[in-house]
Design a protein around this motif. Structure first.
Motif, PDB file in Angstrom:
ATOM      1  N   ASN A 176       0.810  -1.227   0.000  1.00 50.43           N
ATOM      2  CA  ASN A 176       0.000   0.000   0.000  1.00 50.43           C
ATOM      3  C   ASN A 176       0.843   1.278   0.000  1.00 50.43           C
ATOM      4  OD1 ASN A 176      -2.044  -1.839   0.168  1.00 50.43           O
ATOM      5  ND2 ASN A 176      -2.901  -1.105   2.082  1.00 50.43           N
ATOM      6  N   LEU A 177       1.887   1.305   0.802  1.00 55.01           N
ATOM      7  CA  LEU A 177       2.649   2.556   0.930  1.00 55.01           C
ATOM      8  C   LEU A 177       3.904   2.549   0.056  1.00 55.01           C
ATOM      9  CD1 LEU A 177       3.054   5.317   2.184  1.00 55.01           C
ATOM     10  CD2 LEU A 177       4.012   4.216   4.221  1.00 55.01           C
ATOM     11  N   THR A 178       4.759   1.525   0.216  1.00 56.40           N
ATOM     12  CA  THR A 178       5.983   1.490  -0.600  1.00 56.40           C
ATOM     13  C   THR A 178       5.622   1.336  -2.080  1.00 56.40           C
ATOM     14  OG1 THR A 178       7.093   0.475   1.265  1.00 56.40           O
ATOM     15  CG2 THR A 178       8.254   0.398  -0.831  1.00 56.40           C
ATOM     16  N   GLY A 223      -0.154   6.882   5.606  1.00 61.36           N
ATOM     17  CA  GLY A 223       1.109   7.168   4.919  1.00 61.36           C
ATOM     18  C   GLY A 223       0.879   7.602   3.479  1.00 61.36           C
ATOM     19  N   VAL A 224      -0.048   6.945   2.800  1.00 58.07           N
ATOM     20  CA  VAL A 224      -0.332   7.303   1.390  1.00 58.07           C
ATOM     21  C   VAL A 224      -0.843   8.749   1.312  1.00 58.07           C
ATOM     22  CG1 VAL A 224      -1.865   6.826  -0.586  1.00 58.07           C
ATOM     23  CG2 VAL A 224      -0.748   4.929   0.610  1.00 58.07           C
ATOM     24  N   THR A 225      -1.692   9.136   2.264  1.00 61.29           N
ATOM     25  CA  THR A 225      -2.230  10.504   2.240  1.00 61.29           C
ATOM     26  C   THR A 225      -1.106  11.531   2.408  1.00 61.29           C
ATOM     27  OG1 THR A 225      -4.315   9.730   3.122  1.00 61.29           O
ATOM     28  CG2 THR A 225      -3.893  12.072   3.331  1.00 61.29           C
ATOM     29  N   LEU A 226      -0.230  11.302   3.361  1.00 58.48           N
ATOM     30  CA  LEU A 226       0.836  12.295   3.576  1.00 58.48           C
ATOM     31  C   LEU A 226       1.912  12.226   2.500  1.00 58.48           C
ATOM     32  CD1 LEU A 226       1.078  12.570   7.442  1.00 58.48           C
ATOM     33  CD2 LEU A 226       0.163  14.174   5.793  1.00 58.48           C
ATOM     34  N   LEU A 227       2.154  11.035   1.951  1.00 55.95           N
ATOM     35  CA  LEU A 227       3.089  10.936   0.815  1.00 55.95           C
ATOM     36  C   LEU A 227       2.546  11.754  -0.357  1.00 55.95           C
ATOM     37  CD1 LEU A 227       5.521   9.697  -0.700  1.00 55.95           C
ATOM     38  CD2 LEU A 227       4.094   7.688  -1.157  1.00 55.95           C
ATOM     39  N   THR A 228       1.230  11.681  -0.560  1.00 57.34           N
ATOM     40  CA  THR A 228       0.589  12.446  -1.641  1.00 57.34           C
ATOM     41  C   THR A 228       0.834  13.940  -1.459  1.00 57.34           C
ATOM     42  OG1 THR A 228      -1.175  10.813  -1.802  1.00 57.34           O
ATOM     43  CG2 THR A 228      -1.641  12.994  -2.714  1.00 57.34           C
ATOM     44  N   ARG A 229       0.595  14.414  -0.253  1.00 57.43           N
ATOM     45  CA  ARG A 229       0.721  15.860  -0.009  1.00 57.43           C
ATOM     46  C   ARG A 229       2.179  16.299  -0.108  1.00 57.43           C
ATOM     47  NH1 ARG A 229      -4.051  18.072   1.788  1.00 57.43           N
ATOM     48  NH2 ARG A 229      -3.411  19.387   3.514  1.00 57.43           N
ATOM     49  N   SER A 230       3.060  15.417   0.308  1.00 54.58           N
ATOM     50  CA  SER A 230       4.477  15.715   0.225  1.00 54.58           C
ATOM     51  C   SER A 230       4.919  15.800  -1.247  1.00 54.58           C
ATOM     52  CB  SER A 230       5.206  14.605   0.997  1.00 54.58           C
ATOM     53  OG  SER A 230       6.498  14.481   0.589  1.00 54.58           O
ATOM     54  N   MET A 231       4.477  14.867  -2.069  1.00 52.43           N
ATOM     55  CA  MET A 231       4.830  14.911  -3.500  1.00 52.43           C
ATOM     56  C   MET A 231       4.184  16.122  -4.170  1.00 52.43           C
ATOM     57  SD  MET A 231       4.956  10.991  -4.951  1.00 52.43           S
ATOM     58  CE  MET A 231       3.290  10.481  -4.591  1.00 52.43           C
ATOM     59  N   ALA A 232       2.960  16.458  -3.743  1.00 53.21           N
ATOM     60  CA  ALA A 232       2.274  17.619  -4.340  1.00 53.21           C
ATOM     61  C   ALA A 232       3.104  18.884  -4.141  1.00 53.21           C
ATOM     62  CB  ALA A 232       0.884  17.780  -3.720  1.00 53.21           C
ATOM     63  N   ILE A 233       3.642  19.037  -2.946  1.00 57.36           N
ATOM     64  CA  ILE A 233       4.449  20.237  -2.653  1.00 57.36           C
ATOM     65  C   ILE A 233       5.753  20.187  -3.461  1.00 57.36           C
ATOM     66  CG2 ILE A 233       5.745  21.432  -0.847  1.00 57.36           C
ATOM     67  CD1 ILE A 233       3.625  20.163   1.152  1.00 57.36           C
ATOM     68  N   VAL A 276      -2.710  10.194  -9.286  1.00 59.80           N
ATOM     69  CA  VAL A 276      -3.870  10.035  -8.411  1.00 59.80           C
ATOM     70  C   VAL A 276      -3.641   8.790  -7.556  1.00 59.80           C
ATOM     71  CG1 VAL A 276      -6.373   9.726  -8.287  1.00 59.80           C
ATOM     72  CG2 VAL A 276      -5.379  11.082 -10.157  1.00 59.80           C
ATOM     73  N   ASN A 277      -3.523   8.993  -6.267  1.00 59.83           N
ATOM     74  CA  ASN A 277      -3.330   7.880  -5.338  1.00 59.83           C
ATOM     75  C   ASN A 277      -4.656   7.485  -4.699  1.00 59.83           C
ATOM     76  OD1 ASN A 277      -0.551   7.846  -5.785  1.00 59.83           O
ATOM     77  ND2 ASN A 277      -0.214   9.446  -4.253  1.00 59.83           N
ATOM     78  N   VAL A 278      -4.659   6.312  -4.086  1.00 63.88           N
ATOM     79  CA  VAL A 278      -5.867   5.862  -3.386  1.00 63.88           C
ATOM     80  C   VAL A 278      -5.508   5.525  -1.944  1.00 63.88           C
ATOM     81  CG1 VAL A 278      -7.786   4.237  -3.339  1.00 63.88           C
ATOM     82  CG2 VAL A 278      -6.804   4.914  -5.528  1.00 63.88           C
ATOM     83  N   ALA A 279      -6.084   6.278  -1.025  1.00 58.81           N
ATOM     84  CA  ALA A 279      -5.929   5.955   0.404  1.00 58.81           C
ATOM     85  C   ALA A 279      -7.239   5.320   0.851  1.00 58.81           C
ATOM     86  CB  ALA A 279      -5.586   7.207   1.199  1.00 58.81           C
ATOM     87  N   SER A 280      -7.833   5.847   1.884  1.00 54.02           N
ATOM     88  CA  SER A 280      -9.110   5.307   2.371  1.00 54.02           C
ATOM     89  C   SER A 280      -9.653   6.283   3.411  1.00 54.02           C
ATOM     90  CB  SER A 280      -8.858   3.943   3.025  1.00 54.02           C
ATOM     91  OG  SER A 280     -10.039   3.492   3.640  1.00 54.02           O
ATOM     92  N   THR A 281     -10.962   6.220   3.620  1.00 58.12           N
ATOM     93  CA  THR A 281     -11.497   7.068   4.695  1.00 58.12           C
ATOM     94  C   THR A 281     -10.892   6.635   6.027  1.00 58.12           C
ATOM     95  OG1 THR A 281     -13.369   5.556   4.756  1.00 58.12           O
ATOM     96  CG2 THR A 281     -13.703   7.672   3.646  1.00 58.12           C
ATOM     97  N   THR A 282     -10.671   5.317   6.167  1.00 57.96           N
ATOM     98  CA  THR A 282     -10.026   4.843   7.388  1.00 57.96           C
ATOM     99  C   THR A 282      -8.525   4.962   7.190  1.00 57.96           C
ATOM    100  OG1 THR A 282     -10.160   2.629   6.490  1.00 57.96           O
ATOM    101  CG2 THR A 282     -11.803   3.213   8.108  1.00 57.96           C
ATOM    102  N   GLY A 283      -7.916   5.836   7.978  1.00 57.86           N
ATOM    103  CA  GLY A 283      -6.479   6.007   7.848  1.00 57.86           C
ATOM    104  C   GLY A 283      -6.137   7.387   7.347  1.00 57.86           C
ATOM    105  N   SER A 287      -0.912   2.224   6.793  1.00 58.24           N
ATOM    106  CA  SER A 287      -0.427   2.318   5.414  1.00 58.24           C
ATOM    107  C   SER A 287      -1.168   3.423   4.660  1.00 58.24           C
ATOM    108  CB  SER A 287      -0.580   0.974   4.690  1.00 58.24           C
ATOM    109  OG  SER A 287      -1.941   0.689   4.421  1.00 58.24           O
ATOM    110  N   LYS A 288      -2.472   3.553   4.888  1.00 52.31           N
ATOM    111  CA  LYS A 288      -3.268   4.535   4.147  1.00 52.31           C
ATOM    112  C   LYS A 288      -3.013   5.959   4.646  1.00 52.31           C
ATOM    113  CE  LYS A 288      -5.233   1.797   1.209  1.00 52.31           C
ATOM    114  NZ  LYS A 288      -4.943   1.941  -0.233  1.00 52.31           N
TER     115      LYS A 288
END
Ligand SMILES: NC(=O)c1ccc[n+]([C@@H]2O[C@H](COP(=O)([O-])OP(=O)(O)OC[C@H]3O[C@@H](n4cnc5c(N)ncnc54)[C@H](O)[C@@H]3O)[C@@H](O)[C@H]2O)c1
Length: 218
Positions: free
Chosen positions: A81-83, A129-139, A105-112, A126-127
């Motif tokens: 999910n994350l790596t 992590g996906v949300t914050l990885l997304t925001r980090s890459m966006a910046i 476009v990444n996919v996380a989940s409402t849970t997480g 893991s999810k």
């Protein structure tokens, strides 16, 4: 390019795209492997001439508290999910940065992403992590013309959920949400299409809940 560990599932999607008049090919991909991710990106560029959009949808689900989760199960969850999101994005970004254009476009989940839920320690972690990885890459890549966003689906009627819960459990689960039903895969796809497209040209770092109101009431 439809890429997955499952050739049968991937080919089903390829056929649907072809029947709708599109062009598509399948490539075997294990998102936990850097080399596999790089070679699918290369194959995509060789086949279609470019790579504008990456949709990171691969994921696994398993339930368990920390004490119920083995180290192997924890490592596997984070690996897929994350790596996996990291590795495929990295392979795509090498090309997108050179072209100064791209949408991930990444996919996380409402849970997480919005909240945790009981008995899903590894999945939720893991999810998140996906949300914050997304925001980090966006910046990091905004100035290079690349947008990165994440969809947080609520419970959606897919094989993942049908494997995890019985039909009765699914129905009872669905009734606990404001819309009284599960999401449909095409409702998640519509959000992904928007984020991937130029209609979302000023949208990056967004965390889009597509959840029938699930997170509105917690
Ligand atoms: N269904 C839901 O209720 C729900 C809710 C929130 C988030 N999600 C997320 O949506 C995404 C899609 O899930 P889904 O519900 O369609 O599940 P699914 O099990 O139907 O599909 C997941 C896909 O990922 C693929 N996959 C698994 N491991 C892989 C790997 N190592 N490399 C490449 N592909 C791999 C599987 O073969 C499968 O095709 C996942 O990230 C999931 O966590 C689903």
């Amino acid at each position: 390019m439809v890429a997955d560990t499952s050739e049968s599932g991937g080919m089903e999607t390829v056929e649907q795209i072809r029947q709708a008049g599109g062009r598509a090919r399948f490539a075997r991909l294990d998102v936990t492997q850097a080399e596999s991710s790089r070679s699918v990106v290369q194959a995509t560029i060789a086949e279609f001439g470019d790579l504008h959009i990456l949709f990171n949808g691969a994921g696994i689900l398993a339930y368990g508290t920390v004490l119920e989760t083995t180290e192997e199960a924890w490592a596997r969850m984070l690996a897929v999910n994350l790596t996996g999101t990291f590795l495929v994005s990295k392979a795509a970004l090498e090309h997108m940065v050179a072209k100064r254009r791209g949408s991930i476009v990444n996919v996380a989940s409402t849970t997480g992403s919005h909240d945790a839920c009981a008995h899903a320690a590894a999945y939720v972690s893991s999810k998140g992590g996906v949300t914050l990885l997304t925001r980090s890459m966006a910046i990091d890549y905004a100035k290079l013309g690349i947008r990165v966003n994440v969809i947080c689906p609520g419970p959606t009627d897919t094989p993942m959920l049908r494997k995890a819960l019985t039909p009765d459990e699914l129905e009872a689960f669905a009734r606990t949400f404001p819309m009284n039903r599960l999401g449909r895969p095409e409702e998640i796809a519509a959000a992904a299409l928007f984020l991937a497209s130029d209609d979302a040209s000023f949208v990056t770092g967004a965390v889009l809940h597509v959840d029938g109101g699930q997170t509105a009431e917690v």
